[in-house]
Enzyme design. Sequence first.
Site, short mmCIF file in Angstrom:
data_model
loop_
_atom_site.label_atom_id
_atom_site.label_comp_id
_atom_site.label_asym_id
_atom_site.label_seq_id
_atom_site.Cartn_x
_atom_site.Cartn_y
_atom_site.Cartn_z
N GLY A 87 58.47 49.78 -20.39
CA GLY A 87 57.08 49.87 -20.27
C GLY A 87 56.35 49.13 -19.07
N ARG A 88 56.85 47.96 -18.84
CA ARG A 88 56.42 47.03 -17.88
C ARG A 88 57.24 46.58 -17.06
NH1 ARG A 88 53.97 41.80 -20.65
NH2 ARG A 88 55.72 41.37 -22.41
N LYS A 108 59.53 42.16 -14.02
CA LYS A 108 58.66 42.11 -15.47
C LYS A 108 57.41 42.07 -15.10
CE LYS A 108 58.97 40.42 -20.26
NZ LYS A 108 59.88 39.67 -21.01
N ASP A 120 49.52 48.44 -20.43
CA ASP A 120 49.08 48.55 -18.93
C ASP A 120 50.30 48.00 -17.99
OD1 ASP A 120 49.55 45.58 -19.36
OD2 ASP A 120 47.69 44.97 -19.06
N GLY A 121 51.56 47.86 -18.52
CA GLY A 121 52.27 47.34 -17.54
C GLY A 121 52.55 46.24 -16.92
N ARG A 171 63.55 38.99 -13.27
CA ARG A 171 64.59 38.68 -14.52
C ARG A 171 66.13 39.34 -13.70
NH1 ARG A 171 63.69 40.60 -20.55
NH2 ARG A 171 63.91 42.64 -19.92
N ASP A 247 66.24 47.04 -29.64
CA ASP A 247 66.16 47.31 -28.13
C ASP A 247 66.23 46.03 -27.38
OD1 ASP A 247 63.65 47.00 -29.65
OD2 ASP A 247 62.62 46.76 -27.79
N ASP A 257 64.68 39.08 -23.69
CA ASP A 257 63.49 39.11 -24.50
C ASP A 257 62.87 37.74 -25.06
OD1 ASP A 257 60.87 40.48 -25.60
OD2 ASP A 257 62.03 42.36 -25.01
P1 AMP Z 1 59.25 43.98 -26.32
O1 AMP Z 1 58.15 43.62 -27.69
O2 AMP Z 1 58.61 43.08 -25.20
O3 AMP Z 1 60.82 44.32 -26.68
O4 AMP Z 1 58.51 45.24 -25.84
C1 AMP Z 1 58.71 46.49 -26.71
C2 AMP Z 1 58.23 47.62 -25.80
O5 AMP Z 1 56.66 47.74 -25.30
C3 AMP Z 1 58.90 47.84 -24.51
O6 AMP Z 1 59.44 49.27 -24.31
C4 AMP Z 1 58.14 47.42 -23.57
O7 AMP Z 1 58.40 47.88 -22.22
C5 AMP Z 1 56.70 47.80 -23.99
N1 AMP Z 1 55.67 46.86 -23.64
C6 AMP Z 1 55.55 45.72 -23.84
N2 AMP Z 1 54.22 45.11 -23.29
C7 AMP Z 1 54.02 46.35 -22.40
C8 AMP Z 1 52.72 46.42 -21.55
N3 AMP Z 1 51.94 45.55 -21.30
N4 AMP Z 1 52.51 47.61 -21.01
C9 AMP Z 1 53.28 48.52 -21.24
N5 AMP Z 1 54.55 48.70 -21.97
C10 AMP Z 1 54.92 47.41 -22.62
MG MG Z 2 62.02 44.31 -25.33
#
Ligand code: AMP
Ligand code: MG
Length: 481
Positions: A87-88, A108, A120-121, A171, A247, A257
């Site tokens: 997502g980002r 990232k 917001d990516g 990364r 994930d 992560d």
């Molecule tokens: P994580 O908790 O970092 O493993 O993130 C879980 C999911 O949320 C993953 O698919 C990330 O890509 C997405 N994600 C986390 N933060 C953002 C963000 N600011 N914008 C878009 N996607 C996000």
């Molecule tokens: Mg993750």
Amino acid sequence: MPWRFDNTYTLLPELFYKRVMPTPVSSPQLLIFNQALAEALDIPRETSDISTYANTLSGNNLLEGSEPIAQAYAGHQFGHFTMLGDGRAILLGEHLTPDNERYDIQLKGAGQTPYSRRGDGRATLRSMLREYIISEAMFHLGIPTSRSLAVVSTGDLVYRETTHNGAVLTRIMSSHIRVGTFEYARQCGNIEDQKALLDYALKRHYPQLLETPRPALELVRTILEKQVELVINWLRVGFIHGVMNTDNMGIACETYDYGPCAFMNQYHPKTVFSSIDRQGRYAFENQPFIAHWNVSVLAGALLPLIDENEDKAIELAQAVLDEFEKIFIGQWYQMMLSKIGIEKLTDESKQLLTELMELMQKEQLDYTNTFRSLTDPEAPAGAPLVSDLIPEWNAKRLKIIEQQSGGIESAIERMRSVNPAFIPRNHVIEFVLDIAESGNLAPMYDLLDFLKNPYTPQSQKLDWNKAPKDHDKSYVTFCGT
Ligand code: AMP
Ligand code: MG
């Protein structure tokens, strides 16, 4: 050496990724660049022309040969199945070293992708610098991990509860194939898609398994063993990952992560820092059992590839999963006993270990400094010596060590190689990040230098090795910052 991109992930069926370009940022500035890593990977080092890297590693300009994609995946988050995807993060491609080792190069915080959902990516500068520090610390502690090549500040603001400066982290990992990628294949793909992913993953990471009668089953077994090794390493240094969703568990079995992770100070098996982990699912002592749970999810996703007959596949997978306890317990004792200098597991050594853990918990002793006090009375920064606290315990321990073939000297050497003298303490990280956010990066560089030799006491920085006064009781970590 120039970058050598080879983008094999894009040869997988299209459901596994989406082509997407990073979203440009307004004013990229290269804040930190990992020269040693660049050298190890044979990629161009930072030169006097810093703006080139500021532009490419923020996503403003494309590195030659890169074919950016966002990867699709699913995952169990806190036990619940969810469709996810990068997502980002945007994968620029795979870089090949001169020895043809393959590494994912990922940005990232590079902007929105088709998988961003409501996000917001973007990423905050503070969290990307924190990931840089902790991932590099893990590497120098000798623990498999993603690496951090660079952090570029974007000049744009990121909105969370308040406004923050934005940044992009580069990364590097041996791949981003996750347990969740296999869950996605099972959920969204047909059997050919599932086979394509398995074949790709095996060729990339475990080609020797391709020759076995049941590669999918052997993959489960291999991941189980490697994941146990990884978690044992975490337990050795007091690391709490914080968000062991499927994930966030890669099949190359590297730590990654780094959002809500933290190092434990005072020993308590139930330690949790993450703001969202209210049930303590990912608490310090739970990590091995969660790893096991995650590997069972992998096995579930691979069932059709283990055997066409589902009952048979379940039976085979279950037999592999049932090995977990034996493997884990054996390795855990071996590792924990090595921390007190003992080689063999006996009733007596087991008892000694239990006594020490109970003392540590009761007296709220610092995990790192307590073990280190067994070899370095000068290192623990004011921590009490175990030999003073429980002299009879220590006498019994020394008696066992004296009977070992290498005697006390080799035990000390071994203990110093498994008990870090120095870990990235949460309060120290926050201290250097506060100063970094105000524009002075010097203390952070200093800390990073210091973290390069975690097993060697460095007396000039004893302050940085002190446990915080409140044991970080009010310290809280966050995801997605
Ligand atoms: P994580 O908790 O970092 O493993 O993130 C879980 C999911 O949320 C993953 O698919 C990330 O890509 C997405 N994600 C986390 N933060 C953002 C963000 N600011 N914008 C878009 N996607 C996000
Ligand atoms: Mg993750």
